[in-house]
Design a protein around this motif. Structure first.
Motif, PDB file in Angstrom:
ATOM      1  N   THR A 197      43.104 -10.653 -31.839  1.00 21.37           N
ATOM      2  CA  THR A 197      42.189 -11.697 -31.382  1.00 21.37           C
ATOM      3  C   THR A 197      41.485 -11.279 -30.098  1.00 21.37           C
ATOM      4  O   THR A 197      40.264 -11.416 -29.959  1.00 21.37           O
ATOM      5  CB  THR A 197      42.956 -13.013 -31.155  1.00 21.37           C
ATOM      6  N   VAL A 198      42.246 -10.758 -29.156  1.00 20.07           N
ATOM      7  CA  VAL A 198      41.671 -10.292 -27.890  1.00 20.07           C
ATOM      8  C   VAL A 198      40.656  -9.176 -28.146  1.00 20.07           C
ATOM      9  O   VAL A 198      39.537  -9.181 -27.600  1.00 20.07           O
ATOM     10  CB  VAL A 198      42.784  -9.804 -26.940  1.00 20.07           C
ATOM     11  N   GLU A 199      41.034  -8.231 -29.002  1.00 21.02           N
ATOM     12  CA  GLU A 199      40.129  -7.115 -29.305  1.00 21.02           C
ATOM     13  C   GLU A 199      38.838  -7.618 -29.946  1.00 21.02           C
ATOM     14  O   GLU A 199      37.735  -7.157 -29.596  1.00 21.02           O
ATOM     15  CB  GLU A 199      40.823  -6.126 -30.235  1.00 21.02           C
ATOM     16  N   THR A 200      38.951  -8.545 -30.880  1.00 16.65           N
ATOM     17  CA  THR A 200      37.760  -9.091 -31.544  1.00 16.65           C
ATOM     18  C   THR A 200      36.835  -9.761 -30.544  1.00 16.65           C
ATOM     19  O   THR A 200      35.613  -9.548 -30.556  1.00 16.65           O
ATOM     20  CB  THR A 200      38.160 -10.100 -32.627  1.00 16.65           C
ATOM     21  N   LEU A 201      37.395 -10.562 -29.659  1.00 15.66           N
ATOM     22  CA  LEU A 201      36.572 -11.253 -28.673  1.00 15.66           C
ATOM     23  C   LEU A 201      35.871 -10.260 -27.747  1.00 15.66           C
ATOM     24  O   LEU A 201      34.716 -10.475 -27.354  1.00 15.66           O
ATOM     25  CB  LEU A 201      37.423 -12.236 -27.871  1.00 15.66           C
ATOM     26  N   GLU A 202      36.546  -9.170 -27.413  1.00 16.07           N
ATOM     27  CA  GLU A 202      35.911  -8.153 -26.565  1.00 16.07           C
ATOM     28  C   GLU A 202      34.724  -7.509 -27.281  1.00 16.07           C
ATOM     29  O   GLU A 202      33.668  -7.274 -26.674  1.00 16.07           O
ATOM     30  CB  GLU A 202      36.944  -7.109 -26.152  1.00 16.07           C
ATOM     31  N   VAL A 203      34.885  -7.248 -28.581  1.00 18.25           N
ATOM     32  CA  VAL A 203      33.780  -6.679 -29.356  1.00 18.25           C
ATOM     33  C   VAL A 203      32.627  -7.675 -29.450  1.00 18.25           C
ATOM     34  O   VAL A 203      31.454  -7.311 -29.281  1.00 18.25           O
ATOM     35  CB  VAL A 203      34.256  -6.273 -30.766  1.00 18.25           C
ATOM     36  N   LEU A 204      32.944  -8.942 -29.706  1.00 24.46           N
ATOM     37  CA  LEU A 204      31.895  -9.959 -29.827  1.00 24.46           C
ATOM     38  C   LEU A 204      31.141 -10.133 -28.513  1.00 24.46           C
ATOM     39  O   LEU A 204      29.915 -10.324 -28.506  1.00 24.46           O
ATOM     40  CB  LEU A 204      32.501 -11.292 -30.271  1.00 24.46           C
ATOM     41  N   LEU A 205      31.851 -10.071 -27.406  1.00 21.03           N
ATOM     42  CA  LEU A 205      31.179 -10.175 -26.111  1.00 21.03           C
ATOM     43  C   LEU A 205      30.212  -9.015 -25.903  1.00 21.03           C
ATOM     44  O   LEU A 205      29.123  -9.191 -25.350  1.00 21.03           O
ATOM     45  CB  LEU A 205      32.213 -10.211 -24.982  1.00 21.03           C
ATOM     46  N   GLU A 206      30.602  -7.832 -26.335  1.00 25.71           N
ATOM     47  CA  GLU A 206      29.715  -6.683 -26.191  1.00 25.71           C
ATOM     48  C   GLU A 206      28.475  -6.842 -27.073  1.00 25.71           C
ATOM     49  O   GLU A 206      27.352  -6.523 -26.658  1.00 25.71           O
ATOM     50  CB  GLU A 206      30.457  -5.400 -26.555  1.00 25.71           C
ATOM     51  N   LEU A 207      28.652  -7.365 -28.291  1.00 23.50           N
ATOM     52  CA  LEU A 207      27.532  -7.569 -29.195  1.00 23.50           C
ATOM     53  C   LEU A 207      26.540  -8.600 -28.665  1.00 23.50           C
ATOM     54  O   LEU A 207      25.362  -8.561 -29.002  1.00 23.50           O
ATOM     55  CB  LEU A 207      28.043  -8.019 -30.568  1.00 23.50           C
TER      56      LEU A 207
END
Length: 286
Positions: free
Chosen positions: A132-142
């Motif tokens: 979940t943390v990793e996904t949110l980090e990717v989404l923030l970058e996008l």
């Protein structure tokens, strides 16, 4: 004093096209909506996200309507474990983000847990938490250069309280760019206090799902009803929103009120608009 804007989420009229939805909302006194998952999908079926989003935004602008809030895909799971489904989900997010940016959305609501996530605290630990943390980090970058803030919503069975959402946000690299959506009914289901949640969230609160929670005569509690049907202190909530200078949508999300024929639903739409004015004036004794 900042303005709080009454709104009905667009899925109250989910059988209508996005354009028909706008016309109906305007006819019943609403100038803004949270764009629902259902209407976002309709728009995305028409072509490239940037093009269809720009065209629909121009249509709304001409009529004095807007979608400052939008709900990201309901069937996502930030903790998805399968690598292929995980990659496909990220590609879907890209399209939705492009659409929301083209529409001028400012608050993009996201469920921090999947609808089918196990109903245990263990979901918020170990590998599921890390994904979940990793996904949110990717989404923030996008979304780094986009118009909106991703707003994590408190859910009925996961991240049910402010401190749980805050812990997740702190764990995310760049998490200071995340916002919060308060779902009043979800919070009430878990015995939470809406005014206290607003004060704790402060300026991070950028979106609302306004819904009441009622006790069922056959046992249990259910949410997604219009305000004043249940147990929430609405005057206290509005006072807290004004104290924290919240200036987003006072956005109804009430699918239980949708379970009737269209003619009755339109009567409810008219009622909901008057109810919003009453609730938002209540703190001042109007």
């Amino acid at each position: 004093m900042k303005t709080i804007i009454p709104a009905m989420w667009s899925a109250f009229l989910m059988e209508e096209t996005p354009e028909q939805m706008v016309q109906t909302m305007l006819a019943y006194g609403y100038n803004s909506t949270e764009l629902s998952d259902e209407h976002a999908r309709q728009l995305l079926e028409r072509g490239t996200p940037a093009q269809v989003g720009g065209e629909f935004r121009s249509y709304m602008n001409d009529l004095g309507f807007s979608t400052p809030q939008g709900h990201l895909l309901l069937d996502c799971d930030p903790a998805e474990a399968d690598p292929d489904r995980r990659q496909a989900q990220l590609e879907t997010f890209r399209r939705w983000f492009e659409l929301f940016h083209a529409l001028g959305v400012r608050a993009a609501v996201l469920h921090p847990a999947g609808l089918n996530a196990p109903r245990t605290d263990a979901y918020r630990t170990g590998a599921a938490w890390e994904r979940t943390v990793e996904t949110l980090e990717v989404l923030l970058e996008l979304t780094r250069d986009m118009s909106f803030t991703i707003c994590l919503e408190n859910l009925p069975y996961h991240y049910t309280a402010y401190d749980q959402l805050a812990s997740l946000i702190r764990a995310v690299r760049g998490g200071e760019r995340l916002g919060i959506c308060l779902d009043t009914g979800h919070l009430a289901l878990n015995g939470g206090d809406c005014a206290a949640f607003v004060h704790a969230a402060g300026s991070r609160l950028k979106a609302l799902h306004i819904t009441d929670c009622v006790a069922c005569t056959c046992g249990g509690k259910h949410d997604h009803f219009f305000p004043t049907a249940g147990c929430i202190d609405w005057a206290g909530l509005v006072a807290a929103l004004r104290a924290e200078e919240y200036h987003g949508l006072f956005n109804y999300e009430v699918p239980r009120e949708r379970e009737c024929v269209k003619a009755v639903r339109l009567l409810k739409l008219a009622y909901s608009r008057k109810l919003a004015d009453t609730l938002l004036q209540e703190e001042h004794g109007a």
